[in-house]
Structure formats: structure tokens, C-alpha cells
Design an enzyme around this catalytic site. Structure first.
Site, PDB file in Angstrom:
ATOM      1  CG  ASP A 212      -2.278   0.671   0.896  1.00 27.84           C
ATOM      2  OD1 ASP A 212      -2.244   1.891   0.662  1.00 27.84           O
ATOM      3  OD2 ASP A 212      -3.337   0.011   0.886  1.00 27.84           O
ATOM      4  CG  HIS A 235      -0.662   1.538  -3.403  1.00 30.49           C
ATOM      5  ND1 HIS A 235      -1.920   1.251  -2.924  1.00 30.49           N
ATOM      6  CD2 HIS A 235      -0.260   0.430  -4.087  1.00 30.49           C
ATOM      7  CE1 HIS A 235      -2.275   0.029  -3.309  1.00 30.49           C
ATOM      8  NE2 HIS A 235      -1.279  -0.481  -4.016  1.00 30.49           N
TER       9      HIS A 235
END
Length: 386
Positions: A212, A235
Site C-alpha cells: 500500500d 502505492h
């Protein structure tokens, strides 16, 4: 008289500082076998260190120490506690922690240093459950700091967290340096470092590979400095998501300097919910960033609405202004390398681009702007659409 003055001088300037009292968790019953629950010994060491009238230290020697969920609670009598870890702390793993906030947490502590060591969150079984779409517990962050001041987290390694690795919430004066974070690229919701509702936080010299955001920045974050960070997989560095609540504190005075993104989903991102909110983002500087095959190197998106629930056909109320991108270069994995998709009712303003060079397939990438205003200076590739 001269001898008396000399004695006072020597006593004043050469007296040794107070020596910290050290509590070794093994001496208190912890077993470095990776199986025996050592939680009681760690909490006993904390009670002694926290209650000490002077500097105190908790020492975790080499070995693997199994810990159930533990909360190190303040306020403490001692305002200078060092948690020195040479070993590895092992989490209970899937099905044990359920949906707690954190595996290891520190609350209302002043002057704490966490030095070295490895946290093994044992998250792989929970990831597998979630990826298979089964009914699974939410899981827990590996380590969380709440309501604390004057924190140093240095040389810590975190692997395979169930959820986020390091969470900072409601803290003031935090320095995170030399931290290493590692989880699989498909590990869900394993943010590397999450900060929110805090002031004066510095993150330097970190390497983050996760599933993430490498760093996620939540509501109420002020005065954040991030420097010399490598991110990938992951991310990217994300301000947001913001605006989930209609009344929400803003984010301001954020600097991200000297960052390298490799194979990430995003590079430098600001993300807000597509719904009414009085939140804001202002005073942000992104500079000296290198993108290596990044899908969205520079992106602002103000239409976040997971599952199209509670926000379809609404506009984001989060006001984004005074955001500068300087010296951002490298390669985009998609044709659009600069994407400013802002709110029609609260347009982005004061966006600045300077010396941007982003390519796609060895040629210039493209830029997209919607409801965004600002200016460009120096060489800007792709050409600015502001």
C-alpha cells in the site's frame, strides 16, 4: 579559596550524566525461542522503566521473542526511556489479534527512543485470507504511537505487518530515521508509515517496500518533513485519503525531498473523497524526486469513492492549494504522467511546476488538468496544462 572555586568548576562541568537503569527482558522471564509468550516480561520491564525517577532502558537481546498484543501505557515518571532491541519480536499471527488497532502500542509517553530490532507481524496468512475474498478479521498495525511527545524511532525493521507497519497518531515531535519496511507487493492495506493528527514529524533515510502507501498522510498533519526515502513496490507517498468526514482538520506544511520511486502505483499523490468536507491541503513541497516506471508519477484525484457508496455525484469539499513540484524526473508506466483531477466546486489553486522531465516509452509523457490552476517554470515535460 582558589581550591574551592576549582572544585566547584570541576564538579559543575565534569560530573557524569545520570546513568540509565537497564531492565533486561530475559532477566524478567522472557524466552528468546520464538514460541514462549514473553508479554508478561516485557510489560514488567515497562512498568519498572516507566516508574523510574531517572533515565531508564529496556533491553531486548538477540533472539526471537513471541509477544501477544501489548500496550505500553503512560504517562510515565521517567521522561527518558530507551527501548533497545537487538532481537526480533514475533506477532501472534492470523486469528489471534482479531481486529485490534495495533499489536504493539505506546500511549501518552514522553521522551521515548525505540532503537534497532525487527518486528515480524506474521501477516501472510491474513493477507491470503483477504486476497481469497473470505471473511477475515481486519488485522492489526504492527506498532502504533498515540498521544506522545519527543519520540525517536531509529534503525527499526518491520516485516510482514498484518495492516500498517508504523502508525503515528496525535503525537508531537517525532523523528523516524534509518527504518526499513518490507511486505509483499500484493499485501493489502500494509501502509509503511502512517501519520495523522500530529505535529513536527521527520522521516529520514527510510527504505519501504510494501503493498500500500509507502507513507500515508492523514487529517490533521502539520509540519511534516520527509527526506531521502526509497519506495517500491507500493502505492507511493500519499496525502490522503482526506475528506471522509464533513468536518475534518486539514494538512499543511509538508515537504517531501529526495525520493526515489521504483515500480510503484503512484509517486506523489493527493487523494480526497468526492463528498462535502471542510478539510484542506496547503503548503506542500515535492522536490528532487526520481520516478522509475511509475504508473502515476504526479497525481491529484478528488473523486475517491470506494464502491460508489455515500458519495456518488458529489464534489469534494477539500480545498487544495499552494502545492509545488520541483525537479521531478524519470519514467512513467502510463501515457499520462501528470494528472490534476480537482474538484469543480473547490478547484485546486496555486499549483506550481518547475523543472519536470517525465517520459513514457522514451518519449514525452502527457499531462491532464481539470479544475486546476497554477503556473509552470523552467523545463516542464510534459508541457503544463495548468
Amino acid at each position: 579559596m582558589a581550591h574551592f572555586i576549582l572544585l566547584v568548576f570541576l564538579t559543575t562541568f565534569f560530573t557524569s550524566p545520570a546513568i540509565a537503569t537497564t531492565y533486561n527482558v530475559v532477566s524478567l522471564g522472557a524466552k528468546p525461542d520464538g514460541q514462549t509468550d514473553s508479554s508478561k516480561a516485557f510489560l514488567s520491564a515497562w512498568a519498572s522503566a516507566c516508574g523510574s525517577s531517572g533515565p531508564s532502558s529496556i533491553y531486548v537481546p538477540l533472539g526471537r521473542f513471541f509477544l501477544n498484543r501489548v500496550k505500553f501505557q503512560g504517562p510515565c515518571k521517567s521522561s527518558a526511556i530507551t527501548f533497545h532491541i537487538d532481537g526480533t519480536l514475533i506477532a501472534p499471527g492470523y486469528g489471534v489479534m482479531g481486529s485490534s488497532e495495533a499489536w504493539i502500542s505506546f500511549d501518552r509517553v514522553m521522551g521515548l527512543s525505540v532503537l534497532g530490532g525487527t518486528l515480524d507481524g506474521q501477516g501472510t496468512a491474513l493477507w491470503a485470507c483477504k486476497l481469497a475474498g473470505r471473511g477475515c478479521p481486519m488485522g492489526a498495525a504492527s506498532i502504533m504511537f498515540t498521544g506522545s511527545k519527543g519520540l525517536l524511532i531509529s534503525g527499526l525493521t518491520s516485516v510482514n505487518s498484518e495492516l500498517g507497519h508504523i502508525n503515528i497518531n496525535g503525537c508531537d515531535g517525532v523523528k523516524i530515521q534509518g527504518v526499513k519496511i518490507n511486505a509483499a507487493s500484493n499485501s493489502p492495506n500494509t501502509d509503511g508509515i502512517h501519520v495523522q493528527m500530529s505535529n513536527d514529524v521527520t522521516i529520514i533515510g527510510t527504505r519501504i517496500s510494501t503493498g500500500d502507501d509507502c507513507v500515508s498522510i492523514g487529517p490533521g498533519m502539520q509540519n511534516l518533513w520527509i527526506e531521502n526515502i526509497s519506495c517500491g513496490p507500493g502505492h507511493g507517498i500519499s496525502i490522503g485519503s482526506l475528506g471522509k468526514s464533513s468536518q475534518e482538520p486539514g494538512v499543511q506544511n509538508v515537504t517531501v525531498k529526495t525520493a526515489v520511486f521504483t515500480g510503484t502505483q503512484n509517486g506523489l499523490r493527493i487523494k480526497t473523497w468526492g463528498r462535502a468536507s471542510d478539510g484542506y491541503v496547503k503548503g506542500v513541497v515535492f522536490e528532487h524526486a526520481v520516478m522509475q516506471n511509475v504508473q502515476n508519477p504526479i497525481i491529484i484525484t478528488q473523486n475517491y469513492c470506494p464502491g460508489n457508496k455515500n458519495c456518488p455525484d458529489q464534489n469534494s469539499g477539500v480545498k487544495i492549494s499552494e502545492v509545488t513540484y520541483n525537479d521531478v524526473r524519470g519514467s512513467s508506466a502510463t501515457p499520462v504522467a501528470v494528472n490534476f483531477d480537482c474538484s469543480p466546486t473547490r478547484p485546486c489553486s496555486g499549483i506550481g511546476l518547475q523543472d519536470i522531465k517525465l517520459t513514457y516509452n522514451n518519449g514525452p509523457a502527457r499531462a491532464f488538468c481539470k479544475h486546476a490552476g497554477g503556473s509552470a517554470a523552467g523545463d516542464v515535460v510534459p508541457p503544463s496544462c495548468l
